[in-house]
Design a protein around this motif. Sequence first.
Motif, PDB file in Angstrom:
ATOM      1  N   LEU A  40       1.056  -1.654   0.095  1.00  0.00           N
ATOM      2  CA  LEU A  40      -0.374   0.036  -0.040  1.00  0.00           C
ATOM      3  C   LEU A  40       0.965   1.036   0.108  1.00  0.00           C
ATOM      4  CD1 LEU A  40      -2.777  -1.070   2.070  1.00  0.00           C
ATOM      5  CD2 LEU A  40      -3.177  -0.977   0.594  1.00  0.00           C
ATOM      6  N   THR A  41       2.185   1.212   0.641  1.00  0.00           N
ATOM      7  CA  THR A  41       2.941   2.588   0.126  1.00  0.00           C
ATOM      8  C   THR A  41       3.462   2.491  -0.438  1.00  0.00           C
ATOM      9  OG1 THR A  41       3.420   2.099   3.119  1.00  0.00           O
ATOM     10  CG2 THR A  41       5.126   3.209   1.759  1.00  0.00           C
ATOM     11  N   LYS A  42       4.155   1.510  -0.883  1.00  0.00           N
ATOM     12  CA  LYS A  42       4.830   2.046  -1.903  1.00  0.00           C
ATOM     13  C   LYS A  42       3.312   2.214  -2.955  1.00  0.00           C
ATOM     14  CE  LYS A  42       8.009  -2.110  -1.681  1.00  0.00           C
ATOM     15  NZ  LYS A  42       8.151  -2.837  -2.371  1.00  0.00           N
ATOM     16  N   ILE A  43       2.300   1.779  -3.325  1.00  0.00           N
ATOM     17  CA  ILE A  43       1.235   2.607  -5.019  1.00  0.00           C
ATOM     18  C   ILE A  43       1.372   4.224  -4.130  1.00  0.00           C
ATOM     19  CG2 ILE A  43      -1.370   2.157  -5.136  1.00  0.00           C
ATOM     20  CD1 ILE A  43      -0.964  -0.726  -4.452  1.00  0.00           C
ATOM     21  N   GLU A  44       1.204   4.541  -2.755  1.00  0.00           N
ATOM     22  CA  GLU A  44       0.903   5.807  -2.569  1.00  0.00           C
ATOM     23  C   GLU A  44       1.875   6.746  -3.270  1.00  0.00           C
ATOM     24  OE1 GLU A  44       0.021   9.735  -1.342  1.00  0.00           O
ATOM     25  OE2 GLU A  44      -1.748   8.390  -1.734  1.00  0.00           O
ATOM     26  N   GLU A  45       3.469   5.930  -2.701  1.00  0.00           N
ATOM     27  CA  GLU A  45       4.404   6.865  -3.068  1.00  0.00           C
ATOM     28  C   GLU A  45       3.948   6.732  -5.286  1.00  0.00           C
ATOM     29  OE1 GLU A  45       7.098   4.137  -2.105  1.00  0.00           O
ATOM     30  OE2 GLU A  45       7.749   4.698  -0.046  1.00  0.00           O
ATOM     31  N   ALA A  46       3.673   5.553  -5.288  1.00  0.00           N
ATOM     32  CA  ALA A  46       3.246   5.406  -7.136  1.00  0.00           C
ATOM     33  C   ALA A  46       1.895   7.166  -7.249  1.00  0.00           C
ATOM     34  CB  ALA A  46       3.236   4.466  -7.617  1.00  0.00           C
ATOM     35  N   VAL A  47       1.433   7.084  -6.964  1.00  0.00           N
ATOM     36  CA  VAL A  47       0.366   8.522  -7.010  1.00  0.00           C
ATOM     37  C   VAL A  47       0.848   9.379  -6.914  1.00  0.00           C
ATOM     38  CG1 VAL A  47      -1.126   9.368  -6.160  1.00  0.00           C
ATOM     39  CG2 VAL A  47      -1.150   6.994  -5.952  1.00  0.00           C
ATOM     40  N   LYS A  48       2.068   9.429  -5.665  1.00  0.00           N
ATOM     41  CA  LYS A  48       2.426  10.741  -4.828  1.00  0.00           C
ATOM     42  C   LYS A  48       3.984  11.559  -6.835  1.00  0.00           C
ATOM     43  CE  LYS A  48       2.682  10.969  -0.886  1.00  0.00           C
ATOM     44  NZ  LYS A  48       3.739  10.745   0.698  1.00  0.00           N
ATOM     45  N   ARG A  49       4.446  10.103  -7.605  1.00  0.00           N
ATOM     46  CA  ARG A  49       5.378  10.900  -8.413  1.00  0.00           C
ATOM     47  C   ARG A  49       4.605  11.089  -9.640  1.00  0.00           C
ATOM     48  NH1 ARG A  49       7.408   5.615  -6.313  1.00  0.00           N
ATOM     49  NH2 ARG A  49       6.646   4.508  -7.745  1.00  0.00           N
ATOM     50  N   ALA A  50       3.380  10.672  -9.722  1.00  0.00           N
ATOM     51  CA  ALA A  50       2.865  10.987 -11.200  1.00  0.00           C
ATOM     52  C   ALA A  50       2.035  12.461 -11.038  1.00  0.00           C
ATOM     53  CB  ALA A  50       1.371   9.854 -10.987  1.00  0.00           C
ATOM     54  N   GLY A  51       1.408  12.768  -9.061  1.00  0.00           N
ATOM     55  CA  GLY A  51       1.238  14.024  -9.048  1.00  0.00           C
ATOM     56  C   GLY A  51      -0.500  13.687  -9.023  1.00  0.00           C
ATOM     57  N   GLY A  52      -0.642  12.653  -9.167  1.00  0.00           N
ATOM     58  CA  GLY A  52      -2.738  12.097  -8.547  1.00  0.00           C
ATOM     59  C   GLY A  52      -3.394  12.403  -6.803  1.00  0.00           C
ATOM     60  N   GLU A  53      -2.031  12.886  -6.120  1.00  0.00           N
ATOM     61  CA  GLU A  53      -2.987  13.285  -4.582  1.00  0.00           C
ATOM     62  C   GLU A  53      -4.172  13.182  -4.644  1.00  0.00           C
ATOM     63  OE1 GLU A  53       1.548  14.337  -4.772  1.00  0.00           O
ATOM     64  OE2 GLU A  53       0.607  14.572  -5.584  1.00  0.00           O
ATOM     65  N   GLU A  54      -4.152  14.296  -5.650  1.00  0.00           N
ATOM     66  CA  GLU A  54      -6.376  15.868  -5.246  1.00  0.00           C
ATOM     67  C   GLU A  54      -6.646  14.074  -6.524  1.00  0.00           C
ATOM     68  OE1 GLU A  54      -6.266  17.847  -3.401  1.00  0.00           O
ATOM     69  OE2 GLU A  54      -4.435  17.953  -2.819  1.00  0.00           O
ATOM     70  N   LYS A  55      -6.221  13.869  -7.115  1.00  0.00           N
ATOM     71  CA  LYS A  55      -7.061  12.818  -8.191  1.00  0.00           C
ATOM     72  C   LYS A  55      -7.767  11.522  -8.237  1.00  0.00           C
ATOM     73  CE  LYS A  55      -7.730  14.687 -12.023  1.00  0.00           C
ATOM     74  NZ  LYS A  55      -6.959  15.515 -13.915  1.00  0.00           N
ATOM     75  N   THR A  56      -7.154  11.264  -7.063  1.00  0.00           N
ATOM     76  CA  THR A  56      -6.150   9.424  -6.857  1.00  0.00           C
ATOM     77  C   THR A  56      -7.630   9.021  -5.613  1.00  0.00           C
ATOM     78  OG1 THR A  56      -4.812   9.519  -7.465  1.00  0.00           O
ATOM     79  CG2 THR A  56      -5.026   7.430  -7.192  1.00  0.00           C
ATOM     80  N   ILE A  57      -8.428   7.795  -5.718  1.00  0.00           N
ATOM     81  CA  ILE A  57      -8.902   7.407  -4.605  1.00  0.00           C
ATOM     82  C   ILE A  57      -8.600   6.406  -4.508  1.00  0.00           C
ATOM     83  CG2 ILE A  57     -11.735   6.943  -3.321  1.00  0.00           C
ATOM     84  CD1 ILE A  57     -12.628   8.652  -5.906  1.00  0.00           C
TER      85      ILE A  57
END
Length: 104
Positions: A40-57
Amino acid sequence: NPKSEEWFAQNYRHCLADYDYTVVMAYPYMDKEKDPMGFLTKIEEAVKRAGGEEKTILKIQSYDWDKKEWLKEENFNEQIKTLQKAGARNIGYYPDTPCRWKSR
């Protein structure tokens, strides 16, 4: 999993650009991950790398389909806390039933 783009004909960055929100299925138990919380932590890290924090559930599982039982409350809560600690802003879960756990 990089192969998932091929399997599902989906591209995370394209989804971020094209949609208001993108749901990422993050099911460590269904995927039989050896380190569920690390997964789960790795997935959130990938979300951050893609700049998707605001638009990802990030959608976690509340049911173990292999065992045909609901996850223990501790396991379910640990997933949420792990994602929150990693910086996830939007967390969902599936499936849902209102009487699964006793209210405290």
